[in-house]
Design an enzyme around this catalytic site. Structure first.
Site: not given
Ligand SMILES: CNc1ncnc2c1ncn2[C@@H]1O[C@H](/C=C/CNC(=O)c2cc(-c3ccc(F)cc3)cc(O)c2O)[C@@H](O)[C@H]1O
Ligand SMILES: [Mg+2]
Length: 214
Positions: A169-170, A199
């Protein structure tokens, strides 16, 4: 005490979705995020692309990196055949707690194993802990700068086989430039970009589907 956005998202599911009906859970989250509060779920437009990739593969073993509130977990798990397994990794305990309840509301606990922990720690333990040999599908939706290191780690741990599919994604917004560069230039992957939108917005984003050649 103030509620968090994930808590308000869960409330919307429990208020508007029917227990045991994954489609209504997906709709309740999309309605909440479109009309009440934006949240970083893959969403309905990219979600339809995700659905078509899952249906095409009909995977027995799926790995999701980054559960967040469980929206894509429910989207994927609702399409899995009986006995298929989805392992989803989430290292934020508050998000994991919300996701567990969203997954339970959809009635998909049997198909989903939510593991609370970091991808870097758990990817090397997949075989010994869960008896996984290889994954048929991996959905990458966690921190964008972790897509590339975790893909290399999955390769090193022998978790990908000829034909395994990575769906990221993204790749445009927020963007995953190092991952795209690697996966599109590597002879070991056949990649295709599915143009879509961030989204619940008109901003361009998309999914990159990459097939491992072994
Ligand atoms: C690094 N290892 C990891 N292991 C397990 N979980 C992990 C993780 N890293 C992150 N996570 C978790 O995944 C999730 C993180 C997702 C990061 N996603 C984004 O930053 C994202 C951000 C945007 C976004 C797009 C435009 C905007 F203006 C603002 C945000 C859109 C998306 O679809 C995204 O997926 C959280 O729940 C976090 O706790
Ligand atoms: Mg995403």
């Amino acid at each position: 005490t103030q509620s968090t956005r994930p808590q308000r998202l869960l409330n919307a599911v429990q208020k508007n979705a029917t227990r045991g009906d994954p489609r209504s859970v997906v709709k309740a989250i999309d309605d909440f995020c479109r009309h009440k509060e934006w949240a970083m779920n893959v969403g309905d437009e990219k979600g339809c692309i995700l659905d078509s990739v899952v249906s095409e593969i009909n995977p027995a073993a799926v790995l999701e990196l980054g559960t967040y509130c469980g929206y894509s977990t429910v989207r994927i798990a609702r399409l899995l055949p009986p006995h298929a397994k989805l392992i989803t990794l989430e290292f934020n305990p508050d998000f994991a707690a919300i996701a567990r309840q969203v997954i339970a509301w959809a009635g998909l606990e049997e198909k989903v194993q939510l593991v609370e922990g970091a991808s870097g720690d758990w990817i090397p333990k997949m075989k010994e802990q869960f008896g996984i040999t290889t994954f048929d599908l991996v959905f990458l939706d966690h921190w964008k700068d972790r897509y590339l290191p975790d893909t290399k780690l999955m390769e090193e741990c022998g978790l990908l086989r000829k034909g395994s599919v990575l769906l990221a994604d993204n790749v445009i917004c927020p963007g995953t430039p190092d991952y795209l560069e690697y996966i599109r230039s590597s002879p070991r992957y056949e990649s295709r970009y599915f143009k879509s939108h961030l989204e619940y917005t008109k901003v361009e984003d998309g999914l990159e589907k990459s097939v491992f050649k072994g």
